[in-house]
Write a protein that holds these residues in place. Sequence first.
Motif, PDB file in Angstrom:
ATOM      1  N   ASN A   1       0.817  -1.210   0.000  1.00  0.00           N
ATOM      2  CA  ASN A   1       0.000   0.000   0.000  1.00  0.00           C
ATOM      3  C   ASN A   1       0.856   1.267   0.000  1.00  0.00           C
ATOM      4  O   ASN A   1       0.384   2.339  -0.352  1.00  0.00           O
ATOM      5  N   ARG A   2       2.152   1.154   0.388  1.00  0.00           N
ATOM      6  CA  ARG A   2       3.112   2.252   0.266  1.00  0.00           C
ATOM      7  C   ARG A   2       4.513   1.684   0.462  1.00  0.00           C
ATOM      8  O   ARG A   2       4.674   0.480   0.627  1.00  0.00           O
ATOM      9  N   TYR A   3       5.516   2.544   0.498  1.00  0.00           N
ATOM     10  CA  TYR A   3       6.905   2.110   0.574  1.00  0.00           C
ATOM     11  C   TYR A   3       7.184   1.411   1.904  1.00  0.00           C
ATOM     12  O   TYR A   3       6.902   1.940   2.985  1.00  0.00           O
TER      13      TYR A   3
ATOM     14  N   ARG B   1       6.333   7.560  10.703  1.00  0.00           N
ATOM     15  CA  ARG B   1       5.675   8.826  10.351  1.00  0.00           C
ATOM     16  C   ARG B   1       6.632   9.989  10.590  1.00  0.00           C
ATOM     17  O   ARG B   1       7.277  10.075  11.645  1.00  0.00           O
TER      18      ARG B   1
ATOM     19  N   ASN C   1      11.071   9.231   3.802  1.00  0.00           N
ATOM     20  CA  ASN C   1      10.603   8.199   2.865  1.00  0.00           C
ATOM     21  C   ASN C   1       9.297   7.546   3.308  1.00  0.00           C
ATOM     22  O   ASN C   1       8.908   6.498   2.795  1.00  0.00           O
TER      23      ASN C   1
ATOM     24  N   GLY D   1       5.313   6.988   3.530  1.00  0.00           N
ATOM     25  CA  GLY D   1       4.141   7.242   2.693  1.00  0.00           C
ATOM     26  C   GLY D   1       4.376   6.869   1.248  1.00  0.00           C
ATOM     27  O   GLY D   1       5.095   5.921   0.917  1.00  0.00           O
ATOM     28  N   GLY D   2       3.757   7.628   0.362  1.00  0.00           N
ATOM     29  CA  GLY D   2       3.818   7.326  -1.054  1.00  0.00           C
ATOM     30  C   GLY D   2       2.639   6.468  -1.487  1.00  0.00           C
ATOM     31  O   GLY D   2       1.808   6.036  -0.677  1.00  0.00           O
ATOM     32  N   SER D   3       2.557   6.218  -2.761  1.00  0.00           N
ATOM     33  CA  SER D   3       1.452   5.429  -3.310  1.00  0.00           C
ATOM     34  C   SER D   3       1.822   3.947  -3.329  1.00  0.00           C
ATOM     35  O   SER D   3       2.915   3.549  -2.927  1.00  0.00           O
TER      36      SER D   3
ATOM     37  N   GLN E   1       2.985   0.215  -4.414  1.00  0.00           N
ATOM     38  CA  GLN E   1       4.177  -0.194  -5.145  1.00  0.00           C
ATOM     39  C   GLN E   1       4.116  -1.682  -5.471  1.00  0.00           C
ATOM     40  O   GLN E   1       3.760  -2.514  -4.628  1.00  0.00           O
TER      41      GLN E   1
END
Length: 479
Positions: A148-150, A165, A169, A171-173, A175
């Motif tokens: 779901n993210r990195y 948090r 690095n 979060g993100g979309s 992968q």
Amino acid sequence: MCIPVTVVADDAQEIAELKKSAAEMQQMMAQMQQRIAELEAKQKQRVAELAEAKSPPTQAPAVAVRPLQPVLKSESTVQEKEQTIPPQLLGKKAKVTYRRTLNDQQAAMTRPLDYTLDPAYTGFFSVPNTPMVIKLNAKPRVDMTYDNRYTGAPSRFIPAKFPLRGDANFGGSGQFNMNANGTQLIADVRAPSEPGNLRFYYQNDFFGDDDKDMRYRLQHIYGQYFGLKVGFTTSAWENGDVWPDTVDYEGPNAVIFARRPVAQFTHAINENWNATVGVEKPDFFVDADQRLARLPDFAFNTRWEDEKWGHLQLSSILREIGARDVSGMDHRDFGWGLNAGFNLNLGEADSIQFLGVIGEGVGGMGNDTSFLNSDGGFAADGSFEALPYWSLMGAWTHHWDDRFRTNLVYGHANLDPASGMDPDFYSYSNYGAANVIWQLGDRWSLGFEGLYGYKEGASGRNSDDMFRFQMGMVYSLFD
């Protein structure tokens, strides 16, 4: 007309010789027919023995003869190659349950006495002019994952590496990743007809680098003889028989993962009980630039194994860990650990795996915390201490039928960092897995799995919930 006497004599002599040759040929034909009858009787007996061997005996007999070639199981092949059929090769089935998981940790483990997980020695062939048999196996594997993210390590699911948090690095979309790093190459050499349970084992995969694919990594290389094992392999403190059946190649955060140079000796108390003592490399990880090791690690375990119920292993480890501070002063502390694990069979279709670990200075052997300096650290006052660690893992396996099975897994790993360490240093992590594994054939498996992970630092900052959806496929040439 007058016929010369010499001509008549020559003809008579030739006739006599022809009659003698005919008699000899008749005698030879009789001998050949007798030999054919003997071979046919022997062939029928061998076919009957092999047919009977297809139904496993309640207790496989010990090997009494040296094999010359792999066992031929096909009746038609037996009829075609009767002259080359070797004696039947059978070993003694180990008392422990062989669960044949997708990521098989059990096959590499040594067994007491002359026990083996595969008494039929599937895939082994003989080494000419020796009592040795060898299996050269390959397990090609491919994994496809979507996060779901990195996650911090795209090809693996390691809660200890999850960004917190506020990290750059985090979060993100979503992968996607695809790799074949779990592919294994294996060589297994044995001498089942000789005393001593002689074995040489080698195994590697390709997880040698988190940032690059297909980087060589040695997993096992050891020799075993009369209970003595030396080489690079599993610590006596680890229990490879409790690893749950996950599609995730990395496995749960809470299990013990310790591969190191070892010298171990296993004593079989009886058919169900055995004990192992090991002198092992002190492979510890501390929050300091320089580690100090004066003594090896001493590991012990006691096991109870039963074909019906499963197994129980109690393990302990004693060690000294040390480090040098920035001023050049040496510090040392005592480390210890206790480990209890079991696999309990609940009938034909269900089983439960459990592992509980507690200790100080042993976090570096946890499957999650082994990626950190988690064995020892400096407090705020400059003193050095072995870090308290504990973990719990539980798993349930259900076989819907011969082809489909489901596994539910949960793991929790907890570490108490020293006061002088980074405030965001690892405090604990959770791990969850649910899967369905489809056994497409005897050697071909396909699994679908959902993974959950969470990490929290000592400061209270956390990684938030992490999810992975994974598909993995494994093919074994000879298992």
